[in-house]
Design a protein around this motif. Structure first.
Motif, short mmCIF file in Angstrom:
data_model
loop_
_atom_site.label_atom_id
_atom_site.label_comp_id
_atom_site.label_asym_id
_atom_site.label_seq_id
_atom_site.Cartn_x
_atom_site.Cartn_y
_atom_site.Cartn_z
N PRO A 237 12.97 -20.78 0.85
CA PRO A 237 11.71 -21.54 0.41
C PRO A 237 10.57 -20.83 0.38
O PRO A 237 9.62 -21.12 -0.46
N ASP A 238 10.48 -19.35 0.78
CA ASP A 238 9.34 -18.48 0.42
C ASP A 238 9.00 -18.20 -0.65
O ASP A 238 8.25 -18.09 -1.60
N PHE A 239 10.35 -17.84 -1.30
CA PHE A 239 10.42 -17.21 -2.94
C PHE A 239 10.00 -18.55 -3.61
O PHE A 239 9.35 -18.29 -4.81
N LEU A 240 10.46 -19.62 -3.38
CA LEU A 240 10.46 -20.95 -4.11
C LEU A 240 8.86 -21.32 -4.25
O LEU A 240 8.41 -21.51 -5.14
N ASN A 241 8.19 -21.09 -3.01
CA ASN A 241 7.08 -21.35 -2.99
C ASN A 241 6.12 -20.36 -3.81
O ASN A 241 5.01 -20.68 -4.29
N TRP A 242 6.34 -19.16 -3.70
CA TRP A 242 5.50 -18.13 -4.50
C TRP A 242 5.72 -18.42 -5.95
O TRP A 242 4.75 -18.36 -6.54
N LEU A 243 6.87 -18.75 -6.63
CA LEU A 243 6.92 -18.96 -7.90
C LEU A 243 6.31 -20.26 -8.18
O LEU A 243 5.60 -20.12 -9.23
N ASN A 244 6.23 -21.34 -7.48
CA ASN A 244 5.75 -22.21 -7.98
C ASN A 244 4.14 -22.35 -7.95
O ASN A 244 3.56 -22.87 -8.84
N ASN A 245 3.69 -21.61 -6.94
CA ASN A 245 2.18 -21.19 -6.94
C ASN A 245 1.75 -20.21 -8.17
O ASN A 245 0.81 -20.30 -8.49
N PHE A 246 2.71 -19.17 -8.40
CA PHE A 246 2.37 -18.46 -9.41
C PHE A 246 2.30 -19.06 -10.89
O PHE A 246 1.52 -18.71 -11.53
N LEU A 247 3.40 -20.00 -10.96
CA LEU A 247 2.96 -20.86 -12.33
C LEU A 247 1.93 -21.67 -12.43
O LEU A 247 1.27 -21.96 -13.41
N VAL A 248 1.30 -22.24 -11.26
CA VAL A 248 0.10 -22.91 -11.30
C VAL A 248 -0.96 -22.24 -11.74
O VAL A 248 -1.85 -22.36 -12.57
N GLN A 249 -1.03 -20.86 -11.31
CA GLN A 249 -1.89 -19.86 -11.56
C GLN A 249 -2.19 -19.62 -12.90
O GLN A 249 -3.29 -19.49 -13.60
N MET A 250 -0.66 -19.20 -13.53
CA MET A 250 -0.74 -18.78 -14.93
C MET A 250 -1.13 -19.91 -15.95
O MET A 250 -1.71 -19.63 -16.61
N LYS A 251 -0.92 -21.07 -15.49
CA LYS A 251 -1.28 -22.45 -16.27
C LYS A 251 -2.83 -22.65 -16.40
O LYS A 251 -3.05 -23.36 -17.02
N ASN A 252 -3.35 -22.24 -15.23
CA ASN A 252 -4.73 -22.54 -15.21
C ASN A 252 -5.86 -21.30 -15.34
O ASN A 252 -6.92 -21.49 -15.11
N ASP A 253 -5.33 -20.08 -15.62
CA ASP A 253 -6.04 -18.80 -15.69
C ASP A 253 -6.09 -18.52 -17.19
O ASP A 253 -6.82 -17.45 -17.38
N GLY A 254 -5.52 -19.15 -18.07
CA GLY A 254 -5.41 -18.91 -19.46
C GLY A 254 -4.19 -17.94 -19.86
O GLY A 254 -3.96 -17.90 -21.10
N ARG A 255 -3.52 -17.22 -18.87
CA ARG A 255 -2.52 -16.31 -19.36
C ARG A 255 -1.21 -17.32 -20.00
O ARG A 255 -0.78 -16.72 -20.87
N TYR A 256 -0.98 -18.23 -19.29
CA TYR A 256 0.25 -19.17 -19.90
C TYR A 256 0.03 -19.61 -21.46
O TYR A 256 0.85 -19.39 -22.21
N ASP A 257 -0.93 -20.07 -21.50
CA ASP A 257 -1.50 -20.35 -23.07
C ASP A 257 -1.56 -19.35 -24.02
O ASP A 257 -1.05 -19.38 -25.14
N ARG A 258 -1.99 -18.06 -23.58
CA ARG A 258 -1.94 -17.01 -24.59
C ARG A 258 -0.48 -16.68 -24.83
O ARG A 258 -0.28 -16.18 -25.96
N ILE A 259 0.40 -16.23 -23.82
CA ILE A 259 1.82 -16.18 -23.98
C ILE A 259 2.53 -17.31 -25.00
O ILE A 259 3.03 -16.84 -25.86
N TYR A 260 2.20 -18.39 -24.43
CA TYR A 260 2.68 -19.50 -25.40
C TYR A 260 2.46 -19.59 -26.68
O TYR A 260 3.03 -19.51 -27.85
#
Length: 274
Positions: A237-260
């Motif tokens: 659960p710890d790794f799963l929690n980290w990954l989910n929060n990482f993805l939320v951060q990526m999608k809201n700080d512009g990095r995800y959009d740049r990579i996409y």
């Protein structure tokens, strides 16, 4: 007096239970893959470099793509090095379960069959199955539903959701499986098969490169819903929690959009791919 003793005994039991639960939680956290990655200083990622534009090999021999850029950001956020483990698709889940790598980031569709064996973080992108039709049958086929015909041959890649969709949705047609996407697409391009069924990103690229010029018909509206997610071993659960929060951060700080945008809104990278 008896009541007080009873209450004290109950309180003692509750405290022991709480301490036991806390100790179990701490032990679980220590066993997390996330903790092991931090301690080792390396994030090992399993993938198969053959699914454009998610992971592929460039002319210099480097593995590049959308998934690769995402896990580079992941490793950076963890403060560790990144190690890419190129693995054949049919062995990619067993490789994770035998701890050859820490997670899978390889354009893997989240489905119930796989989810019985591994856990998935929240989907990072949604794709679906589409179809490329050889020009000989272009006028006959206007919808994916038309493919369920005993006169047709359909191709896809072995062990993929494209193969599953072809078998499930077009049982009347003849199905032919191939080791790679390119082989399946070329079979259709050369007229040895009616249609190739596969994920939208890959079919879009092939159509732009070769299919359009060959007058293939592209049924580009996905007829399945397929979320892609990072796979990790169960019981973490710890790794799963980290990954989910990482993805939320990526999608809201512009990095995800740049990579996409780099991999899906442009085809400039094609010239550098083998």
């Amino acid at each position: 007096m008896t009541l007080i003793i009873t209450l004290l005994a109950m309180l003692s039991l509750l405290l022991c239970a709480a301490m036991s639960a806390s100790a179990a939680d701490i032990d679980l956290a220590r066993k997390s893959t996330l903790e092991k990655v931090i301690q080792s200083g390396t994030l090992r990622v399993g993938l198969e470099a053959g699914y454009m534009p998610f992971e592929m090999t460039d002319k210099k021999g480097n593995i590049v793509g959308f998934d690769v850029d995402m896990v580079k950001e992941m490793a950076k956020a963890m403060g560790v090095k990144l190690e890419l483990v190129n693995t054949a698709w049919d062995g990619i889940l067993p490789g994770l379960m035998s701890n050859k790598y820490d997670l899978i980031a390889s354009g893997m569709t989240v489905n119930q069959e796989r989810n019985l064996k591994v856990n998935f973080a929240n989907p990072y992108i949604i794709v679906g199955q589409t179809a490329l039709i050889n020009k000989k049958w272009a006028n006959e086929i206007s919808s994916y539903k038309d493919l369920n015909n005993p006169a047709y041959i359909i191709t896809s890649k072995l062990g993929t959701t494209g193969e599953q969709a072809a078998k499930r949705m077009f049982p009347k047609a003849t199905y032919k499986s191939f080791e790679t996407e390119d082989q399946a697409m070329l079979e259709t391009l050369n007229g040895k098969a009616t249609a190739m069924v596969y994920d939208l990103p890959m079919t879009s690229i092939f159509f732009a490169q070769r299919g359009k010029e060959a007058d293939m018909k592209f049924l580009d509206k996905p007829f399945t819903y397929e979320p892609l997610g990072w796979a990790i071993n169960k019981g973490d659960p710890d790794f799963l929690n980290w990954l989910n929060n990482f993805l939320v951060q990526m999608k809201n700080d512009g990095r995800y959009d740049r990579i996409y945008s780099k991999w899906f809104d442009s085809n400039k990278w094609l010239k550098d791919i083998q």
